[in-house]
Design an enzyme around this catalytic site. Structure first.
Site, PDB file in Angstrom:
ATOM      1  CB  VAL A   1      -0.980  -0.007   1.197  1.00 35.90           C
ATOM      2  CG1 VAL A   1      -0.240   0.012   2.528  1.00 35.90           C
ATOM      3  CG2 VAL A   1      -1.965   1.145   1.107  1.00 35.90           C
TER       4      VAL A   1
ATOM      5  CB  CYS B   1      18.059  -4.720   1.145  1.00 33.64           C
ATOM      6  SG  CYS B   1      17.056  -4.641  -0.356  1.00 33.64           S
TER       7      CYS B   1
ATOM      8  N   GLY C   1       8.326   3.812  -0.874  1.00 37.54           N
ATOM      9  CA  GLY C   1       7.250   4.043   0.084  1.00 37.54           C
ATOM     10  C   GLY C   1       7.714   4.065   1.519  1.00 37.54           C
TER      11      GLY C   1
ATOM     12  CB  CYS D   1      11.821 -10.205   0.943  1.00 31.41           C
ATOM     13  SG  CYS D   1      13.548  -9.855   0.534  1.00 31.41           S
TER      14      CYS D   1
END
Length: 390
Positions: free
Chosen positions: A38, A131, A155, A230
């Site tokens: 989002v 990262c 974001g 992830c």
């Protein structure tokens, strides 16, 4: 919100949301990192509304060993096929071009290998920091330059400003939503990266971001935040390390702080400072991991009060608000992302290390984690914890 405003409690600075101000030429093309969540969805929409030419990109960083059913799960991480489809849907709704770019090689070298190596050294790394440093704001930024983009955008919950006293010095500041602030994992952004980065949602509350996503009709509006790392899709670090570095998982003794053997551990990389659960011990009082002795392949445990230390030594420093540290300085420091800031004094040790002395002892200072220094709302800089000290 205007392009610049006063911001911060202790440092006079101008906050840039669009960077169309402060004497800078207006730049239009942005490479937008879209994770399928989002936050990046709304960030892309805000940039489109502000008149930027936005190119949406999902960075394919890691899909090895992830079962297909996990990749298709919409609640999986940013590398899942479901995340790619969500990002593509948002880009289509916004009318912007969208691509998936392969960063797996860079990610494997600078994040996966680092993650494994640190754990095998008895340290606890933060792969998100690596990262950001080597992939999102280095390799991705280089890709943006190749595509003649003026900025990259993400974001993340953080803001970027300029110090009014030192024109040209970019600052990293806390987001409007204190609970979502991500400056801890962004502390190693260079001046070059900050000058070419936009954080479009940094001045918003998370609730406002979700409301905007619903207003735009994005499929990501109610999507839960990603919690796992992830590349460890099931959040089981032990399984991942056993598969990737089985030679490092060597059982050994659990010692108390008097040096007495009281148990057997299953492999040093499976433990971290401050850990209580999973020790397999029966003791009169709860015990916690207070140290990992790599030379003896031993886990050292003690009572809770023995997990506290008065300071630390950190290296691999990156300074943001200041060019460097040449004399002792008072500030506040954070030793984990969710830890409260603690009052401290930092002392320089040579050119790339500091000694940090806390006003009050801190619990579970963990080598391999970051320590980040704050001056009010702004990040002074940060580094990697080498060891705790008394």
């Amino acid at each position: 919100m205007p392009a610049g405003r006063r911001y911060g409690r202790t440092r006079r600075a101008t906050l840039y949301v669009t960077k169309e101000g402060g004497g800078r030429p207006v730049a239009k093309r942005v490479l937008m990192a879209m994770s399928g969540g989002v936050d990046s969805s709304v960030a892309a929409a805000l940039l489109v509304e502000q008149g930027y030419e936005v190119i949406g990109v999902t960075m394919n960083t890691w899909t090895d060993d992830i079962p297909e059913e996990i990749q298709m799960n919409q609640h999986s991480g940013c590398c899942s096929l479901a995340a790619v489809e969500d990002a593509r849907s948002v880009a289509h709704k916004l009318g912007i071009p969208y691509y998936v770019m392969n960063f797996q090689g860079q990610f494997a070298r600078t994040v996966i290998d680092y993650f494994i190596e640190e754990y095998t050294r008895g340290r606890t790394p933060n792969p998100c920091i690596a990262c950001n440093r080597y992939v999102k704001f280095s390799a991705f930024l280089e890709k943006a330059k190749q595509l003649e983009c003026d900025y990259v955008a993400t974001g993340h919950y953080a803001v970027i400003g300029q110090d009014d006293r030192f024109p040209g010095r970019w600052l990293l500041g806390k987001s409007a939503d204190a609970r979502k602030d991500q400056t801890y994992v962004l502390h190693n952004l260079t001046q070059e990266a900050l000058a070419h980065t936009l954080f479009p949602v940094g001045h918003l509350q998370k609730s406002e971001v979700r409301a905007l996503a619903a207003k735009y009709g994005f499929v990501t509006a109610d999507k839960p935040d990603s919690q796992e790392i992830c590349f460890v899709y099931d959040n089981d670090y032990g399984r991942f390390l056993k598969e990737r570095a089985p030679e490092a998982i060597v059982p050994g003794p659990i010692l108390n702080t008097r040096g007495e053997v009281i148990g057997q551990h299953q492999g040093l990389p499976l433990y971290t400072i401050g850990q209580r659960k999973g020790l397999g011990l029966t003791t009169p009082r709860p015990v916690y991991v207070v140290d990992l002795d790599v030379e003896r392949n031993a886990v050292i445990v003690g009572e809770d009060e023995e997990t506290y230390r008065g300071g630390l030594v950190a290296s691999d420093l990156n300074w943001i608000a200041i060019p460097g540290l040449t004399f002792p300085r008072r500030c506040r420091a954070k030793i984990r992302r969710m830890a409260p800031e603690a009052e401290c004094t930092i002392y320089p040790i040579g050119e790339d290390a500091v000694r940090v002395e806390f006003d009050r002892p801190q619990r579970a200072i963990t080598p391999g984690q970051a320590v980040v220094f704050y001056d009010g709302d702004w990040v002074l800089g940060g580094g990697t914890i080498e060891r705790a000290i008394n």
